[in-house]
Design an enzyme around this catalytic site. Sequence first.
Site, short mmCIF file in Angstrom:
data_model
loop_
_atom_site.label_atom_id
_atom_site.label_comp_id
_atom_site.label_asym_id
_atom_site.label_seq_id
_atom_site.Cartn_x
_atom_site.Cartn_y
_atom_site.Cartn_z
N HIS A 38 0.88 -1.19 0.00
CA HIS A 38 0.00 0.00 0.00
C HIS A 38 0.90 1.23 0.00
CE1 HIS A 38 -3.71 2.30 1.64
NE2 HIS A 38 -2.79 3.19 1.33
N HIS A 96 1.49 5.39 -1.61
CA HIS A 96 1.10 6.58 -2.39
C HIS A 96 2.35 7.17 -3.02
CE1 HIS A 96 -2.97 6.74 -0.64
NE2 HIS A 96 -2.37 6.21 0.41
N LEU A 97 2.37 7.22 -4.33
CA LEU A 97 3.51 7.81 -5.04
C LEU A 97 3.19 9.19 -5.59
CD1 LEU A 97 5.17 4.99 -7.18
CD2 LEU A 97 6.06 6.07 -5.11
N ARG A 98 1.90 9.54 -5.64
CA ARG A 98 1.48 10.81 -6.26
C ARG A 98 1.88 10.84 -7.72
NH1 ARG A 98 -1.48 10.83 -1.79
NH2 ARG A 98 -0.47 11.68 0.03
N ASN A 108 -5.40 7.27 -5.74
CA ASN A 108 -6.13 8.50 -5.35
C ASN A 108 -5.40 9.77 -5.81
OD1 ASN A 108 -4.10 8.08 -3.38
ND2 ASN A 108 -5.25 9.18 -1.81
N LYS A 161 -9.33 -0.61 -5.66
CA LYS A 161 -9.35 0.05 -4.36
C LYS A 161 -10.72 0.63 -4.04
CE LYS A 161 -7.91 2.30 -0.72
NZ LYS A 161 -6.73 2.39 0.11
N HIS A 218 -10.25 0.72 2.11
CA HIS A 218 -10.06 1.73 3.16
C HIS A 218 -11.26 1.58 4.08
CE1 HIS A 218 -8.59 5.67 4.78
NE2 HIS A 218 -9.77 5.54 5.37
N HIS A 277 -4.27 -0.86 6.11
CA HIS A 277 -3.85 -0.04 7.25
C HIS A 277 -4.79 -0.23 8.44
CE1 HIS A 277 -6.79 2.55 5.34
NE2 HIS A 277 -5.96 3.01 4.45
N LEU A 326 -4.79 8.91 8.27
CA LEU A 326 -6.09 8.24 8.33
C LEU A 326 -5.94 6.79 7.90
CD1 LEU A 326 -8.31 11.09 6.91
CD2 LEU A 326 -8.30 10.20 9.26
N ASP A 360 1.43 2.58 3.53
CA ASP A 360 0.59 3.76 3.39
C ASP A 360 1.46 5.02 3.45
OD1 ASP A 360 -1.66 5.26 3.01
OD2 ASP A 360 -2.38 5.10 5.06
N HIS A 368 3.06 14.39 1.69
CA HIS A 368 2.47 15.72 1.50
C HIS A 368 3.60 16.70 1.78
CE1 HIS A 368 -1.83 14.47 1.52
NE2 HIS A 368 -1.43 13.54 2.37
N ALA A 388 -3.67 14.59 5.92
CA ALA A 388 -3.44 13.30 6.57
C ALA A 388 -2.43 12.49 5.77
CB ALA A 388 -4.77 12.53 6.64
#
Length: 347
Positions: free
Chosen positions: A14, A16-18, A42, A100, A137, A175, A220, A248, A252, A264
């Site tokens: 899990h 996030h690479l953006r 996302n 997802k 999620h 998560h 989150l 996760d 940011h 978050a």
Amino acid sequence: MAQTLTIRTPDDWHLHLRDGAMMEGVLPETARDFARAIIMPNLVPPVVTSKDAAAYRDRILSALPEGMTFQPLMTLYLTEATDPQDVRAAAAAGLISAVKLYPAGATTNSASGVQNFDNVRAALETMAEIGLPLCVHGEVTRAEIDIFDREAVFIEEVLDPIRRATPGLRVVMEHITTSDAATYVSEGNDDLAATITVQHLMLDRNDLLVGGVRPHYYCLPVLKRRTHRDALVALATSGSRKVFLGTDSAPHTTDTKEAPCGCAGCFTAPVTLPCIAHVFEDANALEHFEAFVSENGARFYGMPLNEGTVTLHRLDDAWTLPTSVTTGAGPVTVFDPGRPLHWRVTK
Ligand code: NCD
Ligand code: ZN
């Protein structure tokens, strides 16, 4: 005590690479230590079709620095408009590894998530038929439900009914943060597994809130009380095959975290393996470390185990963590576990 640990190259189930400059900056932090990762969809706008996923995968691969190898495992963001035939074709082509589910409004960039679960029934049935996992999620978003209760309520009101209505659907509860989730996963059948993050194994809500609010510990689902953390550590270090690492890691920029309404997400990628090694060492369970970070996830997803290895050394002196990673989108503060790290990846 072992001073060196050599394990199969881990995977992150899990991540996030953006996109764009942020992705370019954070991707090496994962590719350095991990062979593969499940890439969260996302983005703004989200990755909803197979065409979106193929384009995003290509952008990730082109951002990979020379000499690094890394396989992004793509996902589609489930919406009420998701076409089951598109899911089927993308899975058959090996383009996606999971779908997802974000309940609408649950977290960062989740506005397109599911509101009425009847509208995703056909997609879920297709996934059960072809064995494609659903990453969940697990939080309800109703305003009257206290944020600390959202995961437990989700299991009862949403997850359990979905699983009963869709036999054979493979589900990853992502998560997980509560003893309720740990129990639900442990008692579930082999179609159910869970991921756990670094921060939920190392911290509880006191770390977030006592003595001042720590924005870099805000994620989150939010950190819960100590007893929940203890249940997660017990499950992760038990040797159970139903649980594996999903960091996760959610970058940011520092200014958007340290803000009146801060984002978050904890950016743990640069320190994940040393942190997890400490968790397993403290639990006297280093013999289960490799299964948690490198084996259980691949087995659940039906993928081959990685052939390469990484080595961690236990140093007498703690090492100094980087405070932030520079990206073209701005600096991103690195997760500080609040304790000295003696384990370090040395390759
Ligand atoms: C994630 C993000 O920033 O995209 N944030 C987080 O706190 N975990 C979204 C998510 O996975 O919930
Ligand atoms: Zn996430």
